[in-house]
Design a protein around this motif. Structure first.
Motif, PDB file in Angstrom:
ATOM      1  N   GLU A 257      25.654 -42.059  14.864  1.00  0.00           N
ATOM      2  CA  GLU A 257      25.998 -42.542  16.204  1.00  0.00           C
ATOM      3  C   GLU A 257      25.712 -41.429  17.217  1.00  0.00           C
ATOM      4  OE1 GLU A 257      27.332 -45.536  17.297  1.00  0.00           O
ATOM      5  OE2 GLU A 257      26.850 -46.249  15.275  1.00  0.00           O
ATOM      6  N   PRO A 258      25.327 -41.789  18.433  1.00  0.00           N
ATOM      7  CA  PRO A 258      25.137 -40.759  19.456  1.00  0.00           C
ATOM      8  C   PRO A 258      26.457 -40.021  19.718  1.00  0.00           C
ATOM      9  CG  PRO A 258      24.245 -42.872  20.178  1.00  0.00           C
ATOM     10  CD  PRO A 258      24.996 -43.128  18.910  1.00  0.00           C
ATOM     11  N   LEU A 259      26.357 -38.752  20.017  1.00  0.00           N
ATOM     12  CA  LEU A 259      27.550 -37.965  20.344  1.00  0.00           C
ATOM     13  C   LEU A 259      28.000 -38.285  21.764  1.00  0.00           C
ATOM     14  CD1 LEU A 259      26.520 -34.532  18.816  1.00  0.00           C
ATOM     15  CD2 LEU A 259      28.375 -36.020  18.019  1.00  0.00           C
ATOM     16  N   PRO A 260      29.309 -38.241  22.001  1.00  0.00           N
ATOM     17  CA  PRO A 260      29.786 -38.511  23.361  1.00  0.00           C
ATOM     18  C   PRO A 260      29.381 -37.389  24.320  1.00  0.00           C
ATOM     19  CG  PRO A 260      31.600 -37.840  21.943  1.00  0.00           C
ATOM     20  CD  PRO A 260      30.394 -37.967  21.067  1.00  0.00           C
TER      21      PRO A 260
ATOM     22  N   PRO B  79      33.934 -35.597  18.305  1.00  0.00           N
ATOM     23  CA  PRO B  79      34.845 -36.451  17.541  1.00  0.00           C
ATOM     24  C   PRO B  79      35.104 -35.851  16.164  1.00  0.00           C
ATOM     25  CG  PRO B  79      32.671 -37.457  17.695  1.00  0.00           C
ATOM     26  CD  PRO B  79      32.647 -36.229  18.554  1.00  0.00           C
ATOM     27  N   PRO B  80      36.301 -36.076  15.628  1.00  0.00           N
ATOM     28  CA  PRO B  80      36.601 -35.558  14.289  1.00  0.00           C
ATOM     29  C   PRO B  80      35.599 -36.091  13.269  1.00  0.00           C
ATOM     30  CG  PRO B  80      38.563 -36.466  15.335  1.00  0.00           C
ATOM     31  CD  PRO B  80      37.394 -36.821  16.202  1.00  0.00           C
TER      32      PRO B  80
END
Length: 163
Positions: A17-20, A33-34
């Motif tokens: 998933e793309p990182l925030p 995110p963890p």
């Protein structure tokens, strides 16, 4: 080695998933995110070989600077006292192998020891320089491309390390 010969550091994350893009409260660092704990905390990444030892720390001193020689001897003793679980070699009073000046060597056996000794030497090395290199089975590459320095780097006689 040119950049196109390196594997992508994102290998294995192609479908992640793309990182925030959210920033932390400091307004500068990213929120991450963890996720699962990296295995690199406990085991050296390939191609580092931990069978004998993962990293060598070579602590250099100038033989014609009596204050450096004295500091090196004191640092050698301090490391033996503070880190008895590490492999600590004798204090050489002349160049040995590819090393251009006298030195002593300390071996570490896991990532925790590596980070601990690295950060301890950053603070406690005094006027000395430290060559830090992994052991991958390729001594030339270990002492050149994969090496890093704490303090002033010295030119090594790496001809003898070529395969």
């Amino acid at each position: 080695m040119v950049a196109h010969e390196y594997k992508s550091p994102l290998e294995g994350y192609e479908n992640a998933e793309p990182l925030p893009t959210t920033l932390n409260a400091d307004g500068k660092s990213f929120y991450n995110p963890p996720g699962p704990r990296s295995a690199a905390y406990d085991e050296f990444p390939a191609p580092i070989k931990s069978e004998n030892n993962g990293f060598d720390f070579h602590i250099y001193y100038l033989p014609n600077a009596p204050e450096e020689a004295k500091y090196a001897a004191e640092l050698h003793e301090r490391i033996r006292r503070e880190f008895p679980e590490l492999r600590i070699y004798r204090l050489w009073d002349k160049p040995v192998g590819p090393h251009p000046v006298p030195m002593f060597e300390v071996n570490v056996f896991n990532p925790h020891q590596t980070g601990t000794l690295f950060s301890w030497l950053v603070v406690n090395r005094g006027p000395l320089s430290v060559l830090v290199h992994p052991n991958t089975g390729d001594a030339y590459k270990d002492h050149t491309e994969l090496a890093t320095w704490i303090g002033k780097p010295f030119p090594l006689n790496v001809r003898m390390l070529r395969r």
